[in-house]
Design a protein around this motif. Structure first.
Motif, short mmCIF file in Angstrom:
data_model
loop_
_atom_site.label_atom_id
_atom_site.label_comp_id
_atom_site.label_asym_id
_atom_site.label_seq_id
_atom_site.Cartn_x
_atom_site.Cartn_y
_atom_site.Cartn_z
N PHE A 67 -5.76 5.77 7.29
CA PHE A 67 -4.40 5.13 7.67
C PHE A 67 -4.53 4.93 9.09
N SER A 68 -4.91 5.87 9.86
CA SER A 68 -4.91 6.11 11.38
C SER A 68 -6.14 5.14 11.76
N LYS A 69 -6.90 4.81 10.88
CA LYS A 69 -8.14 3.81 11.27
C LYS A 69 -7.88 2.39 10.89
N GLY A 70 -6.74 2.16 10.09
CA GLY A 70 -6.15 0.97 9.86
C GLY A 70 -6.53 0.42 8.51
N ASP A 71 -7.22 1.32 7.74
CA ASP A 71 -7.86 1.13 6.26
C ASP A 71 -6.38 1.14 5.52
N ILE A 72 -5.62 0.55 5.40
CA ILE A 72 -4.26 0.63 4.86
C ILE A 72 -4.48 0.64 3.43
N ASP A 73 -5.12 -0.30 2.74
CA ASP A 73 -5.37 -0.37 1.08
C ASP A 73 -5.89 1.00 0.76
N SER A 74 -7.06 1.30 1.42
CA SER A 74 -7.99 2.37 0.97
C SER A 74 -7.12 3.84 0.99
N ALA A 75 -6.37 3.93 2.11
CA ALA A 75 -5.26 5.04 2.22
C ALA A 75 -4.28 5.10 1.25
N GLU A 76 -3.79 3.95 0.86
CA GLU A 76 -3.12 3.87 -0.29
C GLU A 76 -3.46 4.43 -1.58
N HIS A 77 -4.69 3.86 -1.93
CA HIS A 77 -5.39 4.17 -3.21
C HIS A 77 -5.66 5.81 -3.18
N LEU A 78 -6.25 6.37 -2.06
CA LEU A 78 -6.56 7.67 -2.20
C LEU A 78 -5.27 8.66 -2.07
N LEU A 79 -4.27 8.02 -1.37
CA LEU A 79 -3.13 8.92 -1.55
C LEU A 79 -2.36 9.02 -2.84
N LEU A 80 -2.34 7.84 -3.67
CA LEU A 80 -1.72 7.86 -4.98
C LEU A 80 -2.50 8.73 -5.89
N SER A 133 5.96 11.25 2.12
CA SER A 133 6.55 10.70 3.33
C SER A 133 5.25 9.68 3.88
N ASN A 134 4.11 10.41 3.70
CA ASN A 134 2.79 9.17 3.97
C ASN A 134 2.82 8.08 3.43
N LEU A 135 3.08 8.25 1.98
CA LEU A 135 2.99 6.96 1.05
C LEU A 135 4.26 6.06 1.81
N GLY A 136 5.40 6.52 2.35
CA GLY A 136 6.29 5.66 2.57
C GLY A 136 5.85 5.09 3.94
N SER A 137 5.44 5.60 4.66
CA SER A 137 4.51 5.02 5.98
C SER A 137 3.63 3.84 5.62
N ILE A 138 2.90 4.02 4.43
CA ILE A 138 2.06 3.12 4.00
C ILE A 138 2.95 1.86 3.70
N TYR A 139 3.79 2.11 2.85
CA TYR A 139 4.57 0.83 2.42
C TYR A 139 5.02 0.06 3.81
N MET A 140 5.69 0.97 4.48
CA MET A 140 6.51 0.51 5.65
C MET A 140 5.21 -0.41 6.68
N LYS A 141 4.12 0.03 6.67
CA LYS A 141 2.86 -0.56 7.49
C LYS A 141 2.70 -2.01 6.42
N GLN A 142 2.58 -1.96 5.04
CA GLN A 142 2.67 -3.21 4.35
C GLN A 142 3.65 -3.98 4.37
#
Length: 256
Positions: free
Chosen positions: A166-179, A199-208
């Motif tokens: 997520f910090s490196k900007g790879d949002i989709d991969s971050a979501e996949h791994l977090l799920l 909470s981190n997943l919420g931030s991913i959805y917010m970014k998306q």
């Protein structure tokens, strides 16, 4: 019931009990017990606001265990000192202590402690925004926990790796791994870890740009944090929800 009414941490009570253990250990000439008590007092003292004194208690414990010739407990004292340094922001000193511990755990083939120490170093590098080094240590942690069939360890290390992505900007991969992490940890009664992941997943959805999904996910995080009386877990997603209620979703703007 209000969050503050459910807090069960009491540093003063903890330190009082530890001092009793120290006194009893001295009376019984029980050096190992004295050293163990100093480690606990070191952590409690740091949490009570005095990091340097906390470090000194760990140093006392280390000295006792070295006299006893107990390398395992000496490393325990050094790891605890590393934890204090990490919490206090003295990252280089913390890394030095953890690396010394890792050398011992590798030599003695203690995979559980090796995984934990590696994860702690990964956490330090995240705090320093050195994501490549952090990734290396979290991968090592994940591999060790996988070999041990430690589902909680695998899930939390995946969660940490997701945060790096997520910090490196790879949002989709971050979501996949977090799920994946959430799927593994749900049902294990690890509500603290699950609350952080949500909470981190919420931030991913917010970014998306999916604000409705972000709001609902943050609310789940808040509910879990509240259920265990952990305001530090509750406050960040609570503030994010407040922000989202005042901001229309980009998807909503696109549809309007």
């Amino acid at each position: 019931m209000c969050i503050r009414d459910r807090l069960n941490t009491d540093i003063i009570q903890s330190k009082a009990l530890i001092h009793e253990a120290i006194q009893l250990s001295k009376e019984q000439n029980f050096s190992e017990g004295l050293g163990r008590a100093y480690i606990k007092l070191g952590i409690a003292t740091h949490l009570d606001g005095d990091m340097l004194e906390g470090v000194e208690y760990c140093n006392k414990a280390d000295s006792i265990f070295k006299v006893l010739g107990n390398e395992k407990l000496s490393i325990n004292a050094i790891s605890s000192r590393g934890l204090i340094y990490m919490m206090g922001g003295y990252y280089e000193r913390a890394i030095d202590d953890y690396l010394e511990a890792i050398e011992y755990y590798e030599r003695t083939k203690d995979s559980v402690q090796l995984a934990r120490a590696s994860g702690n170093i990964g956490g330090i590098y995240v705090r320093q925004d050195d994501f490549d080094k952090a990734w290396k240590y979290y991968v090592k942690t994940n591999e060790l926990f996988t070999a041990l069939d430690n589902k909680i360890g695998v899930a939390t290390s995946f969660g940490a790796m997701s945060s790096i992505l997520f910090s490196k900007g790879d949002i989709d991969s971050a979501e996949h791994l977090l799920l994946q992490s959430l799927e593994m940890i749900q049902g294990l009664n690890r509500y603290r870890e699950e609350s952080i992941m949500l909470s981190n997943l919420g931030s991913i959805y917010m970014k998306q740009g999916d604000y409705p999904a972000a709001r609902e996910t943050y609310k789940k995080s808040i509910s879990l944090g509240d259920s265990i009386g952990a305001p530090r877990l509750v406050i960040p997603p609570m503030l994010k929800v407040c922000l989202l209620y005042t901001s229309p979703s980009p998807r909503d703007r696109t549809r309007s």
